[in-house]
Design a protein around this motif. Sequence first.
Motif: not given
Length: 258
Positions: A10-39
């Motif tokens: 599916l489509f995954i947008p490109t996100y930009q970093s954001f710093k607010g009073e209550r919320w941040d948007m961060d981008v992690v360069p590389l990470i190992l992630c499990p799926g919901y039902w996949s490996d």
Amino acid sequence: MTPPRYDGPLFIPTYQSFKGERWDMDVVPLILCPGYWSDATMVRDMATLVRRRPGQPTHVWMSMTPFEIESQEIGCRLAWGRTVVMGMGMGWAACNAAINPAVTEVMVVEYDSEVLAAVEQSGIFRQLPPEAAAKISIRQGDAHRWRPEDGVACDTLMADIWLGLHGAGREKEVKAMAANTGAKGVYFWGQEMNIAWRLKELGLPLDDAGIAHVMGEWNLPLLGPGQPDYADKMARAAQRRLQSPLKAAYSDGTPPAV
């Protein structure tokens, strides 16, 4: 052996970093992630939406991981017609619902103006094909109370307003949203874990018949049950996310947020 790189369908947008009073948007360069039902797979440039509140723990509210994508993908694929998305999050579900040719309109209801600002800064809807972007409109409002302004019922309700994947009584919240919107089909985030937990309480097997029993008990027109591989996917996710020792850790029997 190095895990494969995630390459979701599916489509995954490109996100930009954001710093607010209550919320941040961060981008992690590389990470190992499990799926919901996949490996587990390797994910590059993984965006996260982080909530900060004084005196309280910082929470990753949402992230563009295989887990998050798989746990909402069914709703995006099966939505149709006039669709309401309760909770902006990172806007991913709204994007993919809009790309679905069976969907004619996507109304996003979000309470927090700063979440809307974070998504707007990244311009994710502008990254969509014009015909998909034109389907999307945004309302700032309360998901528990919102009703279509024109009184016309929705066809599909997609709800994701919770931090935890599983919560006792969540189906009652969703049922109220469905009543408010008139939705004929419903997909809510974590519904597989909530169904699996109810089956555990009832002592019923996690199979198509058991899932149908819970749907009837809740009286919710859930999307996903009846699909050929739905029970198998739910079983894989539940095996990872709902372990038997969890309930013992809560003296009142309330399942934890997973």
